[in-house]
Scaffold this motif. Structure first.
Motif, PDB file in Angstrom:
ATOM      1  N   THR A 189       0.720  -1.195   0.045  1.00  0.00           N
ATOM      2  CA  THR A 189      -0.069  -0.067   0.165  1.00  0.00           C
ATOM      3  C   THR A 189       0.912   1.318   0.025  1.00  0.00           C
ATOM      4  O   THR A 189       2.105   1.273   0.583  1.00  0.00           O
ATOM      5  CB  THR A 189      -1.007  -0.056   1.356  1.00  0.00           C
ATOM      6  N   THR A 190       0.308   2.240  -0.593  1.00  0.00           N
ATOM      7  CA  THR A 190       1.202   3.511  -0.458  1.00  0.00           C
ATOM      8  C   THR A 190       0.690   4.325   0.856  1.00  0.00           C
ATOM      9  O   THR A 190      -0.211   3.879   1.574  1.00  0.00           O
ATOM     10  CB  THR A 190       0.678   4.378  -1.761  1.00  0.00           C
ATOM     11  N   GLY A 191       0.744   5.706   0.450  1.00  0.00           N
ATOM     12  CA  GLY A 191       0.478   6.566   1.848  1.00  0.00           C
ATOM     13  C   GLY A 191      -0.988   6.749   2.019  1.00  0.00           C
ATOM     14  O   GLY A 191      -1.467   7.081   3.004  1.00  0.00           O
ATOM     15  N   GLY A 192      -1.820   6.336   0.836  1.00  0.00           N
ATOM     16  CA  GLY A 192      -3.140   6.451   0.773  1.00  0.00           C
ATOM     17  C   GLY A 192      -3.649   7.942   0.282  1.00  0.00           C
ATOM     18  O   GLY A 192      -4.976   8.042   0.436  1.00  0.00           O
ATOM     19  N   TYR A 193      -2.827   8.745   0.185  1.00  0.00           N
ATOM     20  CA  TYR A 193      -3.133  10.440  -0.158  1.00  0.00           C
ATOM     21  C   TYR A 193      -2.238  10.893  -1.016  1.00  0.00           C
ATOM     22  O   TYR A 193      -1.092  10.421  -1.453  1.00  0.00           O
ATOM     23  CB  TYR A 193      -3.015  10.926   1.292  1.00  0.00           C
ATOM     24  N   ARG A 194      -2.695  12.045  -1.757  1.00  0.00           N
ATOM     25  CA  ARG A 194      -1.979  12.678  -2.504  1.00  0.00           C
ATOM     26  C   ARG A 194      -1.530  14.135  -2.209  1.00  0.00           C
ATOM     27  O   ARG A 194      -2.199  14.662  -1.151  1.00  0.00           O
ATOM     28  CB  ARG A 194      -2.626  13.049  -3.853  1.00  0.00           C
TER      29      ARG A 194
END
Length: 78
Positions: A26-31
């Motif tokens: 998973t990525t950080g979940g935000y931009r």
């Protein structure tokens, strides 16, 4: 949740390299400024950093090796 399309639209999942091949994380979940924060390095092997961490905790080389020899901790290649 994965079937909703949200993970793809938010770039929630990224593929990184590992010794076992590509691995999905998973990525950080935000931009931020339209940039997605993903892991900067590969996925470590199980136990890859065990010796280093035990040394940081104050265990000397002989004690760490004894733990490895007695299968108390695992390190790759042992």
């Amino acid at each position: 949740m994965l079937a909703t399309g949200q993970p793809q639209s938010r770039d929630l999942l990224a593929e990184v390299d590992s010794a076992a091949g590509p691995f999905q994380v998973t990525t950080g979940g935000y931009r931020f400024d339209d940039e997605v924060f993903s892991p900067a390095s590969s996925v470590p092997l199980l136990g890859q950093h065990t010796r280093e961490l035990l040394h940081e905790l104050g265990y000397d080389k002989q004690h760490v090796q004894a733990l490895v020899d007695e299968n108390v901790v695992g390190v790759p290649g042992s």
